[in-house]
Design a protein around this motif. Sequence first.
Motif, PDB file in Angstrom:
ATOM      1  N   GLU A 253       0.830  -1.211   0.000  1.00 12.37           N
ATOM      2  CA  GLU A 253       0.000   0.000   0.000  1.00 12.37           C
ATOM      3  C   GLU A 253       0.867   1.265   0.000  1.00 12.37           C
ATOM      4  N   GLN A 254       1.900   1.271   0.831  1.00  7.55           N
ATOM      5  CA  GLN A 254       2.793   2.438   0.852  1.00  7.55           C
ATOM      6  C   GLN A 254       3.575   2.546  -0.461  1.00  7.55           C
ATOM      7  N   LEU A 256       2.591   1.661  -3.440  1.00  9.64           N
ATOM      8  CA  LEU A 256       1.704   2.222  -4.470  1.00  9.64           C
ATOM      9  C   LEU A 256       1.378   3.682  -4.180  1.00  9.64           C
ATOM     10  N   SER A 257       1.194   3.992  -2.900  1.00 15.33           N
ATOM     11  CA  SER A 257       0.874   5.364  -2.507  1.00 15.33           C
ATOM     12  C   SER A 257       2.023   6.317  -2.847  1.00 15.33           C
ATOM     13  N   THR A 259       4.406   5.778  -5.047  1.00 15.30           N
ATOM     14  CA  THR A 259       4.553   5.818  -6.505  1.00 15.30           C
ATOM     15  C   THR A 259       3.598   6.837  -7.107  1.00 15.30           C
ATOM     16  N   THR A 260       2.385   6.891  -6.558  1.00 13.48           N
ATOM     17  CA  THR A 260       1.384   7.853  -7.030  1.00 13.48           C
ATOM     18  C   THR A 260       1.746   9.281  -6.618  1.00 13.48           C
ATOM     19  N   GLU A 261       2.002   9.476  -5.325  1.00 14.62           N
ATOM     20  CA  GLU A 261       2.232  10.833  -4.791  1.00 14.62           C
ATOM     21  C   GLU A 261       3.518  11.466  -5.322  1.00 14.62           C
ATOM     22  N   LYS A 263       5.136  10.592  -7.984  1.00 13.04           N
ATOM     23  CA  LYS A 263       5.260  10.416  -9.439  1.00 13.04           C
ATOM     24  C   LYS A 263       6.567   9.670  -9.802  1.00 13.04           C
ATOM     25  N   LYS A 285      -6.301   0.489  -7.618  1.00 16.43           N
ATOM     26  CA  LYS A 285      -6.822   1.646  -6.881  1.00 16.43           C
ATOM     27  C   LYS A 285      -5.900   2.855  -6.940  1.00 16.43           C
ATOM     28  N   TYR A 286      -4.745   2.707  -7.577  1.00 19.83           N
ATOM     29  CA  TYR A 286      -3.758   3.789  -7.611  1.00 19.83           C
ATOM     30  C   TYR A 286      -3.410   4.172  -9.046  1.00 19.83           C
ATOM     31  N   ASP A 287      -3.092   5.448  -9.231  1.00 17.17           N
ATOM     32  CA  ASP A 287      -2.639   5.937 -10.530  1.00 17.17           C
ATOM     33  C   ASP A 287      -1.112   5.920 -10.536  1.00 17.17           C
ATOM     34  N   ILE A 288      -0.560   4.891 -11.122  1.00 18.23           N
ATOM     35  CA  ILE A 288       0.900   4.806 -11.174  1.00 18.23           C
ATOM     36  C   ILE A 288       1.385   4.931 -12.625  1.00 18.23           C
TER      37      ILE A 288
END
Length: 532
Positions: A253-254, A256-257, A259-261, A263, A285-288
Amino acid sequence: MSFKSPFPDVEIPNKSVYDFLFGDIADEDLARPALVDGSSGAVTDYKTLIGQINGVAGALAARGVEVGDVVALHSPNVPAFGSVFHGILRAGAIATTINALYNAEDIGKQLTDSKAKMIFTVSPLLPQAKAAADAVGIAAENVIVLDGAEGHQSLKDLLTEGAAAPDVSFDPATHLAVLPYSSGTTGRPKGVMLTHRNLVANVSQIQPRMGADHDDVLLAVLPFFHIYGMTVLLNLGLKVRASLITMPRFDLEQFLSLTTEKKITYLFIAPPVAVALAKHPLVDKYDISSVRCVFSGAAALDENLGNAVAKRLHTKVRQGYGMSELSPVSHSIPFDGDDMPLSSCGVAVANSENKIVDPATGEEVEYPEAGSDQVSAPGELWIKGPNVMVGYLNNDEATKETLDSDGFLHTGDIAIVDGQGCVSIVDRLKELIKYKGYQVPPAELESLLLTHPQIADAAVIGVLDDEGEEVPKAFVVLQQGAELSEDDVMTFVSEKVSPHKKVRRVAFIDVVPKSASGKILRKDLRAAEKAH
């Protein structure tokens, strides 16, 4: 007749690691973020990092650490790791990096074997580090706790002393920089002696092919204490002036989080992470979409798994091969290697030479004609180049078994090569299962098992059946909520392999034991099997 890298040789500067990485830094790069704490967001820019490296070097010299002394670093991935690691090297000392998962006994063994004079650690790991230091006679004042702890100096304490970095002199070609310990997947861990030239060479060999540059943001989840994270993430990342976002441990979860935040543009991973990226529902659930490349190493990445990651993330997937003894990268699929099969670990890096040798006869296998679709017979992979270690610390016998008089390192891995020069690792020489005289590679069966939608992870070893014949046994981790019987697993495999490769026993387990770098610890499975 050996075969060489298809790439032209690169220049390997005769410099220390510090001078190579930071000696030519441009003024405009000093304000760039070098290391960012993924948990707190705290930023260490290149100017601050270089200042801290010199501060650590000065503090070590003030404490009597001399050129050639060994200093241990026992820490997960935090920005301070970069400052201390390179500070040790800047002082002319040798860094021995210790697995953050080690208990006191294992830490003590490495401190003793390496003859470390000091140890840096972090407060969550202090109990086991302190117990090990006490056991081997390292005084409390030589146990430095990066984030501070009562009775111990912190990194801040060292830096505020303001001691100037020492003026040191050594030959980069012969002076040891690091002393990582081989993972011990096939035996007792050994100290791998790597020089400044080894580390400088390996970054020089891979930099032109990785496609990473100063605009990249790298997620530093691979442990820096392991040679893969040390060279490919930390050293290469800093050399190209990228930004590294640190993660102390893998949490999907972290991962992916962040990676999204942040960029993230380039992910360096091991195969267990690829399994999660390909199969876990959380990924959706994540925009990667910022990720432009996923590079896998530390263990073989199955082609189907790699392609599944590429398809799901809409990105390039590449893989490479290496080992601690090779600093570590010896082969990779380049960033622009779209024509190279993902079933391979790519081609030999620049300035290197390979042989594939039949372990039964000691003769080199016949290589396919250049450019052809043919593939060689399997054999042990031998490698020669400026990234090859000096040897194992205080272990001449093991060194002679691994390094021959011509400078080739015998990897212990079974490989094949195609007409493009792409090398594929088939399995470990010592881990091939011999079923009625036929060789069965565990990695092949593990890759096949992972294609089953209800299987989350798998490992295969050889066990003895009732007749004393070695047979393949699969240890299977099911996806949450999945139901499979032993017969279901055996039938699935038998429909897709030659008769001698069938899985003949199955056990369902909660987790496959793996090293910090992602290698399956088959020795642990064998030990558990013997204990039954």
